[in-house]
Design a protein around this motif. Structure first.
Motif, PDB file in Angstrom:
ATOM      1  N   LYS B 606       0.832  -1.200   0.000  1.00  0.00           N
ATOM      2  CA  LYS B 606       0.000   0.000   0.000  1.00  0.00           C
ATOM      3  C   LYS B 606       0.872   1.257   0.000  1.00  0.00           C
ATOM      4  N   LEU B 607       1.962   1.208   0.712  1.00  0.00           N
ATOM      5  CA  LEU B 607       2.879   2.356   0.713  1.00  0.00           C
ATOM      6  C   LEU B 607       3.648   2.434  -0.610  1.00  0.00           C
ATOM      7  N   ARG B 608       3.847   1.245  -1.180  1.00  0.00           N
ATOM      8  CA  ARG B 608       4.607   1.168  -2.424  1.00  0.00           C
ATOM      9  C   ARG B 608       3.748   1.625  -3.597  1.00  0.00           C
ATOM     10  N   THR B 609       2.446   1.429  -3.451  1.00  0.00           N
ATOM     11  CA  THR B 609       1.414   1.714  -4.466  1.00  0.00           C
ATOM     12  C   THR B 609       1.483   0.789  -5.673  1.00  0.00           C
ATOM     13  N   TYR B 610       2.217  -0.244  -5.592  1.00  0.00           N
ATOM     14  CA  TYR B 610       2.060  -1.337  -6.564  1.00  0.00           C
ATOM     15  C   TYR B 610       2.338  -2.621  -5.810  1.00  0.00           C
ATOM     16  N   ASP B 611       1.741  -3.722  -6.286  1.00  0.00           N
ATOM     17  CA  ASP B 611       1.788  -4.931  -5.473  1.00  0.00           C
ATOM     18  C   ASP B 611       3.180  -5.528  -5.459  1.00  0.00           C
ATOM     19  N   VAL B 617       5.006   0.399 -11.595  1.00  0.00           N
ATOM     20  CA  VAL B 617       4.531   1.381 -12.555  1.00  0.00           C
ATOM     21  C   VAL B 617       5.504   2.544 -12.473  1.00  0.00           C
ATOM     22  N   GLU B 618       6.243   2.735 -13.563  1.00  0.00           N
ATOM     23  CA  GLU B 618       7.357   3.678 -13.561  1.00  0.00           C
ATOM     24  C   GLU B 618       6.966   5.037 -12.970  1.00  0.00           C
ATOM     25  N   SER B 619       5.835   5.536 -13.431  1.00  0.00           N
ATOM     26  CA  SER B 619       5.497   6.904 -13.040  1.00  0.00           C
ATOM     27  C   SER B 619       5.130   6.997 -11.561  1.00  0.00           C
ATOM     28  N   ASN B 620       4.677   5.886 -10.987  1.00  0.00           N
ATOM     29  CA  ASN B 620       4.266   5.940  -9.588  1.00  0.00           C
ATOM     30  C   ASN B 620       5.432   6.005  -8.616  1.00  0.00           C
ATOM     31  N   VAL B 621       6.584   5.561  -9.077  1.00  0.00           N
ATOM     32  CA  VAL B 621       7.710   5.484  -8.151  1.00  0.00           C
ATOM     33  C   VAL B 621       8.018   6.853  -7.568  1.00  0.00           C
ATOM     34  N   ASP B 622       8.068   7.833  -8.444  1.00  0.00           N
ATOM     35  CA  ASP B 622       8.343   9.181  -7.953  1.00  0.00           C
ATOM     36  C   ASP B 622       7.122   9.831  -7.325  1.00  0.00           C
ATOM     37  N   LYS B 623       5.986   9.563  -7.942  1.00  0.00           N
ATOM     38  CA  LYS B 623       4.801  10.345  -7.616  1.00  0.00           C
ATOM     39  C   LYS B 623       4.150   9.905  -6.312  1.00  0.00           C
ATOM     40  N   SER B 624       4.042   8.603  -6.127  1.00  0.00           N
ATOM     41  CA  SER B 624       3.243   8.178  -4.983  1.00  0.00           C
ATOM     42  C   SER B 624       3.886   7.092  -4.142  1.00  0.00           C
ATOM     43  N   SER B 625       4.987   6.519  -4.587  1.00  0.00           N
ATOM     44  CA  SER B 625       5.523   5.405  -3.837  1.00  0.00           C
ATOM     45  C   SER B 625       6.382   5.886  -2.677  1.00  0.00           C
ATOM     46  N   GLU B 715      11.036  10.583  -5.306  1.00  0.00           N
ATOM     47  CA  GLU B 715      10.587  11.813  -4.661  1.00  0.00           C
ATOM     48  C   GLU B 715       9.552  11.573  -3.569  1.00  0.00           C
ATOM     49  N   ALA B 716       8.615  10.654  -3.844  1.00  0.00           N
ATOM     50  CA  ALA B 716       7.536  10.454  -2.868  1.00  0.00           C
ATOM     51  C   ALA B 716       8.078   9.955  -1.531  1.00  0.00           C
ATOM     52  N   MET B 717       9.224   9.320  -1.606  1.00  0.00           N
ATOM     53  CA  MET B 717       9.818   8.770  -0.393  1.00  0.00           C
ATOM     54  C   MET B 717      10.211   9.865   0.600  1.00  0.00           C
ATOM     55  N   PHE B 718      10.349  11.067   0.075  1.00  0.00           N
ATOM     56  CA  PHE B 718      10.736  12.159   0.962  1.00  0.00           C
ATOM     57  C   PHE B 718       9.672  12.476   2.012  1.00  0.00           C
TER      58      PHE B 718
END
Lengths: 489, 1206
Positions: B606-611, B617-625, B715-718
């Motif tokens: 859930k924190l990773r935003t992909y299972d 999902v490449e774009s999610n890594v920065d945006k929401s993961s 980025e989202a990790m910040f």
């Protein structure tokens, strides 16, 4: 184990007081001078508790007749001087409109603590003195604001019976407080200011324009004296400002309030502004309230202040309406939205001179001011009679200090011949249909010049006496709706 | 007992031979009296003493006599006429003898000196009695005595308080020397207050004692879990079965609103602080379970000799500002003179796993029936729910509709679902075992005594993964350095390690709320994972698989508590009557917490935003993961140090043999400090790869970035770095100190063992008091008295009354304010740097310079009784406590700079009625039977709480949870919404939802109904013990009455329609189904109506329900379904009786074990918490002590235990 030895020692001697003075280290309990200074800066200066809709009650503001009811409603209670300002027509609680009381008293409480504690702070004595002086200034200024918002207007003959505001000068907590008289309040304000002056004089002085200096205190003192009609003292204190600090020229294109401007003695109120006229709404035409054109008309064509203070906007029909730039960073100010300025000292002194019958000196002060405000003063004519001169000085005061701090409202309150103020409120539905207009009037001797004590205070403090105010019944004009119904026929 | 004896004068009867004369004339007018009563009357009038055989005299006929101005001899002649008795008068002693018996005109004079056996110093005031008679004297200042006795009987009894009683048969006319041994009072005869040890018979206070033998729950490792029902005035709630969970303890209802309501724990004179400074709310709330550990986590119950529960002001005033909630004093075992004694005790316990039959939940068939009804009524989900896994009946339908299944396949599927009955309780819980072992050695010689023990306990929780291990050790050493100098050392320590499930997993909720139509395992044995939404973005939904077992396998929560205590105690007797005692103690506790969860969990997904990582999902890594790699680790440490020094000076003197004066002056300095950092949470945790972290890669400069800015891949990790608290890498630092300095005095006076007066006083200064109050040393004081009626002359001969004593006490004690007295800043720093080139700081809290301690006045009246040689005994108590100056946030004038201020403004009172009785019904050598009962009733009431119209700080949750303090109600009184039946559509209806023009206060009043107290008002225990030969049998029950509880929720969250994976409460089997059912049931229909509350008048009455004062009377976002769960129809009486323990034990015959070198061997079996009887049938299997959200209540436990002495 050191501790154990300490306790054993303590236990036997039982005289080591420090044992009971130790404090938790996971909380910041102020101990350095800068802790107190930082607290004052944030609590008072950054979050200055301006009564944000104060200008809506003055003759400087009018509504946008096309503005939607839903947008205008939240400011309607003050705009139309309702008896109870914290509950709108729909019964919705809008108590935040009247929260200056709470926040000003919070500042006073902070100031009280600083006054009580700062002497023991770790720091240079001179620095402690300054912070303590600043706290006295903040307390004086907060009481001054409270008194003129919630206390009866000053009347020398009844000041010692008229209700002012409760004075709290120590750190003891009481569940209830009674209101002190206006005279007691002014006495407290003056005594605080004198204390501030003495302390700041014996101090390292302010760090920056964000802190009051001696001249700021003198200027506030001249204002306090002016409100009490003690003309000689007004002149004395205004002199002390004018002799120390110059006026500076105003420009339409660059911000007037800057750190380099020697006219700015003290700048405060840097948090979100009362009027964000430029950015309000998605388009410029959506402003619900705007500057009354009668105020704009008071500015001479050569008066640079008109363009320095206001932004003219085409309302789509070719007609211009105005909004103030005084709450716009980088248009009018690059510091705070409220300032102590030398200009006010000239106005205070001019008024005092004229009141004393010294029209020449009074008008001379206005001329001095004009030389920094107008592009050309050669064509100006100045009144000669005392009566005309007084009206002129007050008008000048309105021109100079409009939309700053609580000035216009406070000036209206203390005027001998207050104007009758009419505010028209147009009822506009969501779809833009106009249902009619309501016209409200604030009469010259209106009781509603004094704000109601906040409801929460009245709930929490049953002893507080509220101010008497009138119910405001509007004259209703439904022409527009009649027009509409006739046109659909 | 070495701590400190208060030497009290023992019960004596002395006859002072004053002047007497045979010519004394007296008046008598007695009707129907026994002969001894007549003699007593003569004695009173003449100062003659009598010496006679009690039995023989009592067998004489009762007489009526009226004589005026008669000589004693005349009276005696008359009375004894025809009784075969005669008398002689010797030195003022009238000796009655049988005629024919050798007339003992001969008198023997015995004189001698009584000395302390150890010091050989004379003891004044020792009672010297002729055995079997009432003839006696006492020693003078030099320990000297003289007594004349009939020559025929010369056995003297010497007794003095604090010394062993000695019987000596002496030769006449010979100077003798008697040595008295100092007595060690049996623990059963004293009570221990922590500052004093008091003879039970001189006790003026209300103190309930629990002996070690009554701490009989063999499966419990913590003493607080054993005390339920054991003493009057002590209310214990065991809210959770989780190993290590602290019980909620209240003495006489507590005495504060906002402060910690738990009593103070004192072990061997040392106050034990909690290992972690939990907030008072966390400790007080019955909705919160504390597994972090409490003050006594490290105390092994088998080391405990005795527990004294100090209840009234007289008992607790000596603890000053810590005392108002009562004090529980634990005394540990000490060594005794004698051969070394080795004791082993062990216990094995079995806890049966919870099963579906323990709860009222739907089975698969019932659950499918609900779904079928939903289908038939055409009810769709109102929230977005994609049944990705095609779960349940709904999933089968979807398969049918889209052609995946034929109708036959569909029917097969439904049939298999109906019989699936996944056993979630079985998967998540287990039968659990626990073992407790302790071994101790004790003994002592002339100059030293010792007690050493070691214990190991292991408790495996019923919940999978939960496990608790504890090691405890104790050493108590007493040294007699010189005759008048004694030193004792106590050392104890413990390590307790608990493993729990990660806080994101609540197995009880999973088992309770997951539908039994959801499979637990796939056919191949792998976990079946439900797809749950983790991210919804731009219309695309991302899912991750969830199975609670997968989460539990890949996560852990560890809590370790270590504690270490050292106490040194010195006792120095100097001069004649003085004693100086000094005790220094240091205690340290360390609490370590650690929680981790790996990347292979839904939580991480859930924190990773992909299972899975493959699904990246490449774009999610920065945006929401927030967690692009690894799992999450969080930890914390809190350490607590307490230093304490107590010095006491004691003066003890006996005046004129009847007056005993005892004076204690003491002084204490104490410093308690907490420090540590908790709650840091770090991403990138790699558990199975060496427990390390995947560090963030270094940022790089972006290619082609004109400004040369940093380019970062995650980025989202910040987010972890941007906030304080919550999901943040920054810990909360705790660094607190509480220093107290105190004086105290204890004054005790006993007259003739009949009247006892006691006065206690203590004065504390503390750094936690407001700055105006800090140096004002606050006095807590008490005055109390006791009247030992059984020692009065009119009862002294009574055969039936052993003890009958009245007690009365009054006193004032306090509670430290639970608030900081300082001005506190926050956010100090360059916050507004764009405006100010200076620091700014915000106001965090105004101090209240006037903050005072909370004050509790207590009055206590008590009666102790013991009849027929202790066959019937017990106590009665009535206490009235009034607490004033209670801190509460109360509205104040805004002129104070704040609208609410903590203020010493609340008050409450508690009336307590307590009754205890213990009877020994049969006591023979081979058979004994006893019973006991205790009863407590606490009626507590808020006197000044929040006033009407000023409840701005109260939320509706406070009303529902019973944490409001409203005048006239009990402190734990709670409210519910007033349910108004079901509508014709089977929807819940509530009264007064719309009250135009009503204030929130008025509407609350109209909508809410007062339910009663959340905590029992009547509580106690009863039981019986039978000893037959070598068998011991006991049964103990506890009961709690006069309180109510909310049933477990019918609706999980705000969802009204059960999702296909959700189970439903069995109550739904009685739901509304067709119009007209509303007359017969209160269980709403299955409905997809949202019934969300709103303040908009344009509500449609289906999805949105209009109500006034929305946001106050009902919280934002709530629905009528939520309101239903919190309505009066879901509240039941929680009154119940619980079978606490059922035990049977057997002592192996000595002839079998002695040859093995074993002194005593006892084997026992016990069942604890076997059953309960609840009076309200609506509970339907819910344990009345269970609270929503806490999880598993106490479970039945079966134990086998073994005790051996060598």
């Amino acid at each position: 184990m050191k501790k154990l030895i300490l306790i054993l020692t303590v236990a036997t001697l039982f005289s080591c007081n420090n044992f009971l003075d130790e404090v938790d280290q996971d909380k910041l309990i102020p101990e350095k001078t800068d802790h107190y200074s930082a607290l004052l800066l944030n609590e008072f200066n950054y979050n200055y508790p301006l009564f944000k809709t104060v200008d809506y009650m003055t003759d400087n503001v009018t509504e946008d007749p096309a503005g939607l009811d839903s947008r205008k409603l939240s400011n309607k209670t003050t705009y139309t001087w309702q008896r109870e300002i914290e509950i709108d027509e729909n019964g919705k609680n809008i108590s935040s409109i009247n929260n200056s009381w709470e926040y000003m008293y919070e500042d006073i409480a902070v100031a009280n603590y600083v006054i009580e504690l700062v002497d023991d702070a770790l720091g240079e004595e001179q620095d402690n003195n300054y912070v303590k002086g600043e706290a006295y200034f903040i307390r004086a200024f907060s009481y001054f604001n409270l008194l003129n918002l919630y206390g009866q207007p000053y009347d020398v003959t009844t000041a010692n019976v008229d209700l002012g505001v409760p004075l709290r000068e120590d750190i003891g907590v009481e569940i209830t407080y009674n209101r002190n008289t206006v005279a007691e309040c002014y006495a407290a304000i003056e005594s605080d200011l004198l204390a501030a002056i003495e302390l700041i004089d014996n101090s390292s002085g302010p760090l920056s324009v964000w802190h009051p200096d001696l001249e700021t205190c003198y200027l506030l003192m001249s204002r306090v004296k002016l409100y009490q009609e003690q003309w000689d003292e007004v002149i004395t204190y205004a002199d002390m400002v004018i002799n120390k600090a110059p006026l500076s020229r105003i420009s339409e294109s660059t911000p007037f309030v800057t750190e380099d401007n020697p006219e700015i003695l003290f700048s405060f109120y840097a948090t979100s502004p009362a009027f964000n006229l430029i950015n309000y709404g998605t388009t410029l035409t959506e402003a619900s309230y705007r500057v009354d054109n009668k105020l704009i008309a008071l500015y001479d064509a050569k008066d640079r202040r008109k363009d320095a203070f206001f932004l003219g906007i085409d309302d789509g029909t070719g007609k211009k309406y105005y909004r103030t730039k005084k709450y716009e960073r980088d248009l009018y100010t690059s510091l705070g939205f409220a300032n102590f300025r030398v200009g006010e000292a000239y106005l205070n002194r001019a008024e005092a001179y004229v009141q004393k019958g010294d029209v020449t000196n009074g008008i001379n002060d206005i001329k001095s001011l004009h030389s920094y405000r107008l592009s050309d003063t050669s064509s100006q004519t100045y009144p000669t009679s005392q009566e005309d001169a007084l009206a002129f000085v007050l008008e000048e005061r309105r021109r100079e200090l409009c939309f700053e701090d609580h000035h216009r409202w406070f000036d209206l309150r203390r005027m001998k011949n207050r104007p009758e103020i009419k505010h028209v409120y147009t009822l506009v539905e969501e779809n833009g249909t106009k249902l009619g207009t309501e016209t409200y009037t604030l009469f010259p001797d209106d009781l509603n010049y004094t704000l109601p004590i906040p409801i929460k205070e009245r709930q929490n403090n049953p002893l507080i006496r509220n101010n008497e105010r009138y119910e405001k019944i509007p004259e209703v004009n439904e022409e527009i709706i009649l027009d509409k119904s006739s046109s659909t026929n | 007992m070495r701590i400190l004896f208060v030497l009290l004068f023992c019960s004596v009867f002395t006859v002072k031979a004053a002047k007497f004369s045979q010519s004394d004339r007296i008046n008598l007018n007695l009707t129907d009296v026994s002969v001894p009563e007549l003699f007593e009357e003569i004695r009173k009038q003449t100062d003659y003493s009598f010496f006679f055989n009690n039995e023989k005299m009592a067998s004489l006929d009762r007489i009526t006599i009226k004589m005026d101005n008669a000589l004693v001899s005349e009276i005696l002649d008359k009375v004894l006429k025809g009784t075969k008795m005669t008398y002689t008068i010797v030195d003022g002693v009238i000796v009655i003898v049988e005629e024919g018996e050798q007339k003992s005109n001969e008198q023997a004079l015995i004189e001698g000196t009584v000395l302390d056996a150890a010091t050989e110093s004379p003891i004044p005031g020792v009672t010297v009695m002729l055995k079997g008679s009432r003839l006696g004297t006492s020693t003078d200042f030099n320990g000297h005595f003289e007594i004349r006795v009939p020559d025929s009987r010369r056995t003297l009894v010497f007794s003095y308080i604090g010394y062993e009683t000695k019987e000596v048969t002496v030769d006449a006319n010979k100077e003798i020397k008697i040595l008295l041994e100092e007595a060690v009072l049996d623990l059963g005869d004293v009570v221990v207050t922590g500052y004093q040890v008091i003879d039970k018979r001189e006790l003026t206070s209300s103190i309930a004692s629990v002996e070690a033998k009554d701490l009989d729950i063999v499966s419990a490792i913590s003493v607080d879990r054993m005390l339920e029902g054991k003493a009057t005035g002590l209310m214990i709630s065991n809210v959770s079965a989780t190993p290590g969970a602290a019980a909620k303890v209240r003495i006489r209802g507590g005495s504060t609103f906002t402060g910690n309501q738990s009593p103070l724990w004192v072990v061997d004179g040392v106050i034990y602080e909690d290992p972690v400074p939990l907030s008072a709310d966390e400790i007080n709330s019955f909705d919160n379970v504390n597994i972090i550990g409490n003050a006594i986590s490290g105390i092994n119950p088998s080391d405990i000799a005795k527990i004294d529960i100090l209840k009234d002001a007289s008992a607790t005033a000596i603890y000053g500002t810590r005392a108002a909630n009562g004090v529980i004093v634990i005394t540990t075992k000490r060594g005794e003179v004698g051969k070394p004694r080795l004791t082993y005790s062990g216990a094995f316990s079995f806890v049966r796993a919870p099963r579906y039959s323990d709860f009222n939940l739907m089975n698969s068939k019932e659950r499918i029936d609900v779904s079928r009804e939903m289908y038939e009524k055409n009810l769709g989900y109102t929230t977005n729910y994609d049944n990705v896994d095609r779960l349940g009946y709904e999933g089968a339908l979807m398969n049918l509709w889209d052609g995946t299944y034929t109708f036959n396949q569909f029917q097969d599927q439904v049939g298999s679902l109906e019989s699936m009955n996944s056993d979630w309780f079985d998967a998540l819980y287990r039968d659990s075992f626990s073992q407790l072992h302790s071994i101790s050695a004790s003994g002592g010689g002339e100059n030293s005594k010792y007690y050493f023990s070691m214990g190991y306990d292991n408790q495996i929780g019923a919940e999978n993964n939960v496990d608790l291990n504890r090691i405890t050790a104790r050493s108590n050493l007493d040294l007699d350095l010189r005759d008048n100098l004694k030193l004792s050392f106590k050392l104890n320590g413990s390590v307790q390690k608990g493993t729990y499930n990660h806080s994101s997993v609540n197995p009880f909720d999973v088992a309770y709320y997951t539908s039994r139509t959801v499979p637990i395992y796939q056919d191949n044995g792998d976990y079946f994972k439900q797809s749950q939404l983790i991210l919804s973005e731009s219309g695309v939904n991302y899912y991750a698989g969830y199975n609670a077992l997968q989460e539990m396998d890949n996560s852990e929560n560890n809590i370790t508590n270590k504690d270490f205590t050292i106490v040194a105690n010195l006792r120095w007797d100097f001069l004649k009557n003085f004693r100086f005692t000094s005790q220094a103690s240091y205690r340290n506790t360390t609490n370590l917490t650690e929680e981790w969860i790996t990347e292979d969990t839904y939580y991480a997904a859930k924190l990773r935003t992909y299972d899975a990582f493959e699904d990246l999902v490449e774009s999610n890594v920065d945006k929401s993961s927030m967690l692009p790699f690894g799992g999450v680790y969080s930890g914390g440490m809190v350490s607590q140090d307490t230093y304490d020094v107590i010095n006491q000076l004691n003066f003890n003197k006996v005046f004129g043999a009847k007056h005993v004066l005892n004076l204690n002056l003491g002084q204490e300095a104490r410093s308690a400090k907490y420090w540590g950092a908790t709650g840091f949470t770090v991403p990138g945790y790699n558990h199975y790869q060496g427990r390390g972290f995947i560090a963030l890669p270094s940022p790089s400069y972006a290619v082609g970035d004109i400004e040369g800015g940093l380019n970062y891949d995650y980025e989202a990790m910040f987010d972890w770095l941007t906030s304080d608290g919550g999901m943040s890498v920054y810990p909360n630092v705790t660094d607190r100190v509480q220093n107290t300095m105190s004086w105290f005095g204890i004054f005790n006076y006993v007259y003739d063992s009949r009247y006892v007066l006691n006065f206690n006083m203590r004065s504390d200064g503390s750094n936690t008091f407001g700055q105006y109050e800090r140096y004002k040393f606050k006095p807590a004081w008490s005055a109390s008295a006791r009247w030992n009626i059984h020692n009065e002359s009119f009862l002294r001969n009574s055969q039936s009354i052993d003890e009958l004593a009245l007690r009365a006490s009054y006193g004032i004690r306090g509670t430290m304010p639970n608030a900081s007295p300082y001005l506190i800043l926050s956010n100090y720093g360059r916050n507004q740097a764009i405006y100010y080139p200076e620091n700014t700081a915000s106001l965090s809290q105004f101090p209240n310079a006037n903050l005072r301690w909370e004050k509790t006045e207590t009055m206590n009246f008590g009666l102790n009784y013991s009849f027929f040689g202790g066959k019937v005994s017990g106590a009665l108590d009535y206490a009235y406590s009034k607490s004033t100056d209670l801190l509460q946030e109360r509205p104040v004038s805004l002129v104070n700079g704040t609208a609410v201020q903590l203020y010493n403004s609340g008050s409450k009172d508690v009336s307590s009625y307590e009754f205890a009785i213990r009877t020994i019904n049969v006591q023979n050598k081979d058979f004994a039977w006893s019973t006991h009962l205790n009863f407590s009733y606490d009626k507590d009431r808020v006197l000044e709480g929040f006033e009407d119209g000023a409840s701005q700080n109260l939320t509706i949750y406070d009303y529902l949870a019973g944490s409001i303090y409203r005048e006239g109600f009990p402190t734990n009184g709670f409210f519910s919404y007033k349910f108004d039946g079901l509508t014709e559509q089977g929807l819940p209806n509530f009264e007064n939802l719309v009250m135009e023009d009503a204030s929130a206060e008025e509407q609350l009043k109209a909508m809410l109904v007062y339910e009663g107290s959340r905590v029992p008002m009547y509580y106690g225990g009863f039981g019986t013990q039978i000893k037959a030969g070598n068998f011991n049998f006991s049964a103990n029950f506890t009961y709690k009455l006069g309180y109510k509880t909310r049933l477990l929720k019918l609706y999980n969250g705000t969802q009204n329609l059960p999702l296909p994976y959700e189970n439903m409460h069995g109550d739904f089997n009685d739901r509304w189904r067709v119009a007209g059912d509303e007359d017969n049931t209160n269980i709403p229909a299955i409905s997809n109506n949202k019934l969300a509350l709103t303040s908009s008048t344009e509500a449609d009455g289906i999805d949105r329900i209009y109500m006034t004062n929305y946001g106050t009377v009902a919280p934002i976002g709530s629905t009528l379904w939520w309101m239903y769960d919190n309505s009066d129809t879901r509240v039941v009486s929680a009154d119940h009786i619980r079978l606490q323990t059922l035990s049977l034990s057997y002592n192996l015959p000595e002839k079998i074990i002695n040859p093995l070198g074993i002194q005593r061997l006892n084997i026992g079996i016990q069942g604890s918490n076997l059953s309960y009887w609840a009076f309200d049938k609506d509970l339907k299997g819910q344990d009345p002590d269970q609270v929503s959200g806490i999880g598993m209540p106490s479970l039945p436990t079966y134990s086998l235990n073994l005790n051996m002495n060598f």
